[in-house]
Design a protein around this motif. Structure first.
Motif, PDB file in Angstrom:
ATOM      1  N   ASN A 154       0.078   4.267   0.573  1.00 28.75           N
ATOM      2  CA  ASN A 154      -0.442   5.353   1.399  1.00 28.75           C
ATOM      3  C   ASN A 154      -0.463   5.064   2.894  1.00 28.75           C
ATOM      4  O   ASN A 154      -0.522   5.994   3.697  1.00 28.75           O
ATOM      5  N   ALA A 155      -0.438   3.784   3.283  1.00 31.13           N
ATOM      6  CA  ALA A 155      -0.544   3.426   4.695  1.00 31.13           C
ATOM      7  C   ALA A 155       0.558   2.451   5.081  1.00 31.13           C
ATOM      8  O   ALA A 155       0.799   1.465   4.370  1.00 31.13           O
ATOM      9  N   LYS A 208      -0.639   7.809   6.217  1.00 29.63           N
ATOM     10  CA  LYS A 208      -1.040   7.269   7.510  1.00 29.63           C
ATOM     11  C   LYS A 208       0.000   6.266   7.994  1.00 29.63           C
ATOM     12  O   LYS A 208       0.471   5.426   7.219  1.00 29.63           O
ATOM     13  N   TYR A 251       4.435   8.153   3.829  1.00 26.22           N
ATOM     14  CA  TYR A 251       3.051   7.669   3.854  1.00 26.22           C
ATOM     15  C   TYR A 251       2.113   8.690   4.479  1.00 26.22           C
ATOM     16  O   TYR A 251       2.491   9.432   5.378  1.00 26.22           O
ATOM     17  N   ALA A 296      -6.286   6.335   4.231  1.00 27.59           N
ATOM     18  CA  ALA A 296      -5.135   6.317   3.310  1.00 27.59           C
ATOM     19  C   ALA A 296      -5.509   5.712   1.974  1.00 27.59           C
ATOM     20  O   ALA A 296      -6.445   4.933   1.860  1.00 27.59           O
ATOM     21  N   ALA A 323      -1.956  -2.615   4.402  1.00 27.70           N
ATOM     22  CA  ALA A 323      -0.891  -1.652   4.668  1.00 27.70           C
ATOM     23  C   ALA A 323       0.448  -2.277   4.299  1.00 27.70           C
ATOM     24  O   ALA A 323       0.561  -3.500   4.153  1.00 27.70           O
ATOM     25  N   ASP A 346      -0.044   7.787  13.757  1.00 29.63           N
ATOM     26  CA  ASP A 346      -1.464   8.104  13.928  1.00 29.63           C
ATOM     27  C   ASP A 346      -2.127   7.298  15.041  1.00 29.63           C
ATOM     28  O   ASP A 346      -3.141   7.723  15.590  1.00 29.63           O
ATOM     29  N   LEU A 358      -6.171   3.806   9.946  1.00 30.02           N
ATOM     30  CA  LEU A 358      -5.434   4.004   8.693  1.00 30.02           C
ATOM     31  C   LEU A 358      -6.366   4.024   7.488  1.00 30.02           C
ATOM     32  O   LEU A 358      -5.911   4.083   6.345  1.00 30.02           O
ATOM     33  N   LYS A 359      -7.675   4.010   7.716  1.00 31.79           N
ATOM     34  CA  LYS A 359      -8.652   3.799   6.633  1.00 31.79           C
ATOM     35  C   LYS A 359      -8.698   4.929   5.620  1.00 31.79           C
ATOM     36  O   LYS A 359      -9.137   4.726   4.490  1.00 31.79           O
ATOM     37  N   ASN A 419       0.850  -1.192   0.000  1.00 32.13           N
ATOM     38  CA  ASN A 419       0.000   0.000   0.000  1.00 32.13           C
ATOM     39  C   ASN A 419       0.886   1.242   0.000  1.00 32.13           C
ATOM     40  O   ASN A 419       1.700   1.420   0.907  1.00 32.13           O
TER      41      ASN A 419
END
Length: 253
Positions: free
Chosen positions: A37-38, A124, A122, A253, A67, A156, A250-251, A35
């Motif tokens: 982004n996360a 998140k 990232y 992301a 993730a 986070d 983390l949702k 992933n």
């Protein structure tokens, strides 16, 4: 705060990890998932990034949370022989020396630098710590490590499973959502420290999830025996609770 023989007892699981080896900051790191982004930083117990159980858990988190999971080496290349785990040859292990070489003061800067590297990459970032890693995720969640200019925390959210070396001060200073995975019988995360956790986080107004695992001991969530019904149930429930916690925070992301 304490570490004891229970921190290096348990069982090695069967399975083939599916990740890869690369670098995070300057640390050799097991990486699994893709992933962009996360990310999750997993700070392992004393058996570190090479231990099959830690890698298999990381693989589960990568798949089920969605993730990219990083498990760096924070022990300077030292590896505890997992064969000693099976044979219980603890007299061959220099526990005191290992802890002196890998004390909180020595390893915290490396741990923080890895979290900073993930925060730069990232949107998140979550942090998970078992046993030795438990104190570390609280430090990553401390207000001290916020980016005050942008009001951004270093991570986070955090999740700590049967934490060791944790202090009341660590708990007092945390400023991000906290999950605790706490076996009933745990000489490292004592009843007194558990009570302080409850009282302090309620005062701080920090989002808090406490999971109690009755009838099981310290380290069961990463080194439990899958053939023992109570330990197997705890391992599954602990993994599922952590997955739900990380997916929630983390949702975006």
């Amino acid at each position: 705060m304490s570490l004891s023989k229970c921190c290096i007892q348990g069982f090695e699981w069967h399975g083939t990890p599916s990740g890869r080896i690369s670098k995070l900051a300057n640390s050799n790191t097991y990486i699994t998932g893709d992933n962009p982004n996360a990310a999750i930083l997993l700070i392992a117990d004393l058996f570190g990034r090479t231990f099959a159980n830690n890698r298999l858990l990381a693989d589960h988190f990568a798949r089920e949370v969605g993730a990219t999971v990083y498990v760096p080496d924070f022990f300077g290349g030292e590896v505890i022989d997992s064969q000693a785990l099976a044979e219980e040859k603890w007299e061959q292990f220099d526990f005191e020396g290992f802890m002196q070489r890998n004390s909180r003061d020595i390893r915290e800067p490396e741990i923080v630098e890895c979290a900073r590297a993930l925060r730069r990459q990232y949107r998140k970032v979550g942090a998970v710590g078992y046993c030795y890693g438990g104190w570390a995720v609280f430090r990553l969640g401390a207000k001290e490590h916020h980016d005050n200019q942008h009001q951004t925390p270093l991570v986070d959210c955090i999740s700590a499973g049967h934490p060791s070396l944790l202090t009341e001060k660590d708990i007092d200073e945390v400023a991000v959502p906290v999950q605790l995975l706490a076996p009933e019988m745990d000489p490292a995360y004592t009843p007194e420290l558990k009570l302080h956790t409850f009282q302090t986080l309620l005062k701080l107004g920090v989002v808090f999830d406490y999971q109690h695992f009755s009838g099981v001991v310290h380290a069961c969530l990463v080194r439990g025996d899958e053939h023992v019904p109570g330990e197997r149930e705890a391992m599954v429930r602990g993994k599922n609770a952590l997955v739900a916690w990380m997916r929630h925070f983390l949702k975006e992301a």
